[in-house]
Design a protein around this motif. Structure first.
Motif, mmCIF file in Angstrom:
data_model
loop_
_atom_site.group_PDB
_atom_site.id
_atom_site.type_symbol
_atom_site.label_atom_id
_atom_site.label_comp_id
_atom_site.label_asym_id
_atom_site.label_seq_id
_atom_site.Cartn_x
_atom_site.Cartn_y
_atom_site.Cartn_z
ATOM 1 N N ALA A 19 61.298 41.277 47.721
ATOM 2 C CA ALA A 19 62.093 42.382 47.194
ATOM 3 C C ALA A 19 61.380 43.709 47.467
ATOM 4 C CB ALA A 19 62.286 42.211 45.695
ATOM 5 N N LEU A 20 62.131 44.800 47.333
ATOM 6 C CA LEU A 20 61.523 46.121 47.439
ATOM 7 C C LEU A 20 60.736 46.375 46.159
ATOM 8 C CD1 LEU A 20 64.501 48.159 48.933
ATOM 9 C CD2 LEU A 20 62.554 47.152 50.127
ATOM 10 N N TYR A 21 59.427 46.584 46.303
ATOM 11 C CA TYR A 21 58.544 46.719 45.149
ATOM 12 C C TYR A 21 57.678 47.954 45.324
ATOM 13 C CZ TYR A 21 54.805 45.674 41.823
ATOM 14 O OH TYR A 21 53.898 45.746 40.804
ATOM 15 N N VAL A 35 56.855 44.315 52.399
ATOM 16 C CA VAL A 35 58.274 44.324 52.753
ATOM 17 C C VAL A 35 58.841 45.745 52.663
ATOM 18 C CG1 VAL A 35 60.566 43.534 52.019
ATOM 19 C CG2 VAL A 35 58.658 41.933 52.092
ATOM 20 N N THR A 36 58.509 46.444 51.596
ATOM 21 C CA THR A 36 58.981 47.820 51.424
ATOM 22 C C THR A 36 58.438 48.709 52.531
ATOM 23 O OG1 THR A 36 58.985 47.468 49.039
ATOM 24 C CG2 THR A 36 59.136 49.748 49.808
ATOM 25 N N TYR A 37 57.145 48.570 52.806
ATOM 26 C CA TYR A 37 56.497 49.365 53.851
ATOM 27 C C TYR A 37 57.139 49.115 55.218
ATOM 28 C CZ TYR A 37 52.795 51.002 56.966
ATOM 29 O OH TYR A 37 52.082 51.629 57.955
ATOM 30 N N GLU A 38 57.392 47.870 55.539
ATOM 31 C CA GLU A 38 58.014 47.540 56.820
ATOM 32 C C GLU A 38 59.445 48.058 56.902
ATOM 33 O OE1 GLU A 38 57.487 43.319 57.146
ATOM 34 O OE2 GLU A 38 55.382 43.528 57.772
ATOM 35 N N ARG A 39 60.188 48.000 55.794
ATOM 36 C CA ARG A 39 61.551 48.537 55.782
ATOM 37 C C ARG A 39 61.552 50.047 55.983
ATOM 38 N NH1 ARG A 39 65.543 46.111 52.383
ATOM 39 N NH2 ARG A 39 66.773 47.944 52.903
ATOM 40 N N SER A 75 46.489 48.122 50.560
ATOM 41 C CA SER A 75 46.464 47.788 49.141
ATOM 42 C C SER A 75 46.634 46.282 48.990
ATOM 43 C CB SER A 75 47.582 48.515 48.395
ATOM 44 O OG SER A 75 47.603 48.122 47.039
ATOM 45 N N GLY A 76 45.609 45.622 48.560
ATOM 46 C CA GLY A 76 45.693 44.183 48.346
ATOM 47 C C GLY A 76 45.508 43.381 49.622
ATOM 48 N N ARG A 77 45.645 42.067 49.466
ATOM 49 C CA ARG A 77 45.394 41.136 50.575
ATOM 50 C C ARG A 77 46.640 40.727 51.332
ATOM 51 N NH1 ARG A 77 42.346 36.646 47.160
ATOM 52 N NH2 ARG A 77 44.386 36.778 46.243
ATOM 53 N N HIS A 78 47.802 41.134 50.859
ATOM 54 C CA HIS A 78 49.041 40.612 51.434
ATOM 55 C C HIS A 78 49.863 41.665 52.171
ATOM 56 C CE1 HIS A 78 48.213 36.889 49.370
ATOM 57 N NE2 HIS A 78 48.016 37.579 48.269
ATOM 58 N N GLY A 79 49.209 42.709 52.648
ATOM 59 C CA GLY A 79 49.896 43.702 53.460
ATOM 60 C C GLY A 79 50.515 44.853 52.699
ATOM 61 N N GLY A 80 50.246 44.948 51.397
ATOM 62 C CA GLY A 80 50.751 46.075 50.624
ATOM 63 C C GLY A 80 50.108 47.371 51.089
ATOM 64 N N LYS A 81 50.732 48.480 50.773
ATOM 65 C CA LYS A 81 50.230 49.787 51.195
ATOM 66 C C LYS A 81 50.147 50.732 50.015
ATOM 67 C CE LYS A 81 49.910 48.564 55.453
ATOM 68 N NZ LYS A 81 48.627 48.363 56.067
ATOM 69 N N LEU A 82 49.276 51.743 50.178
ATOM 70 C CA LEU A 82 48.981 52.687 49.115
ATOM 71 C C LEU A 82 49.059 54.106 49.651
ATOM 72 C CD1 LEU A 82 47.644 53.280 46.269
ATOM 73 C CD2 LEU A 82 45.472 53.118 47.470
ATOM 74 N N VAL A 83 49.712 54.989 48.891
ATOM 75 C CA VAL A 83 49.757 56.418 49.190
ATOM 76 C C VAL A 83 49.131 57.130 47.999
ATOM 77 C CG1 VAL A 83 51.245 58.399 49.662
ATOM 78 C CG2 VAL A 83 51.885 56.134 50.516
ATOM 79 N N ARG A 84 48.057 57.859 48.239
ATOM 80 C CA ARG A 84 47.384 58.600 47.165
ATOM 81 C C ARG A 84 48.036 59.975 47.049
ATOM 82 N NH1 ARG A 84 43.332 55.490 49.542
ATOM 83 N NH2 ARG A 84 42.101 54.311 48.038
ATOM 84 N N ALA A 85 48.906 60.134 46.054
ATOM 85 C CA ALA A 85 49.720 61.341 45.932
ATOM 86 C C ALA A 85 49.452 62.107 44.643
ATOM 87 C CB ALA A 85 51.197 60.964 46.031
#
Length: 130
Positions: A19-21, A35-39, A75-85
């Motif tokens: 899901a989009l998270y 998934v969200t990052y790739e979308r 972000s994390g081990r499963h391909g998550g991403k982080l934006v420091r805003a």
């Protein structure tokens, strides 16, 4: 012995990793699933926008060399991403006391839209505090 099979419904629940998270914490960290990052197109950076009328945040994919671009990190081990805003949060007056999860994440006109009106305190963040 007679056998009676009954099909077990799967339901409409989407798995958490498909899901989009997206979450945001008090330090301005916007974390999204792979998934969200790739979308979003897998960009190297985002420009952060605020829709003050509708109380929404917009993330526009861009190149890191563009003005006002916030780079994307892991972000994390499963391909998550982080934006420091954090700077964007301060400039725009966005106050987040606890980690919130955006439940109505949508893509609109090339922007990843995060609705602050419908965001709730993240249950995953709550469980990690204990």
């Amino acid at each position: 012995m007679k056998t009676i099979w009954r099909e077990c419904p799967r339901g409409d629940v989407v798995g958490q990793w498909s899901a989009l998270y997206v979450t945001m914490n008090s330090r301005g960290y916007i974390t999204m699933s792979r998934v969200t990052y790739e979308r979003a197109g897998g960009p190297k950076a985002f420009i952060v926008y605020l829709d003050e009328v509708n109380n929404r945040i917009g993330l526009k994919p861009t190149h890191p060399s563009f003005k006002n671009a916030y780079p994307v990190g892991p972000s994390g081990r499963h391909g998550g991403k982080l934006v420091r805003a954090f700077r964007a949060m301060q400039e725009m007056g966005i106050v987040v006391n606890e980690t919130i999860q955006f439940h109505d994440v949508v893509f609109e006109d090339g922007l990843l839209i995060l609705d602050l009106r419908t965001a709730k305190v993240s249950t995953r963040a709550k469980s990690q505090r204990k």
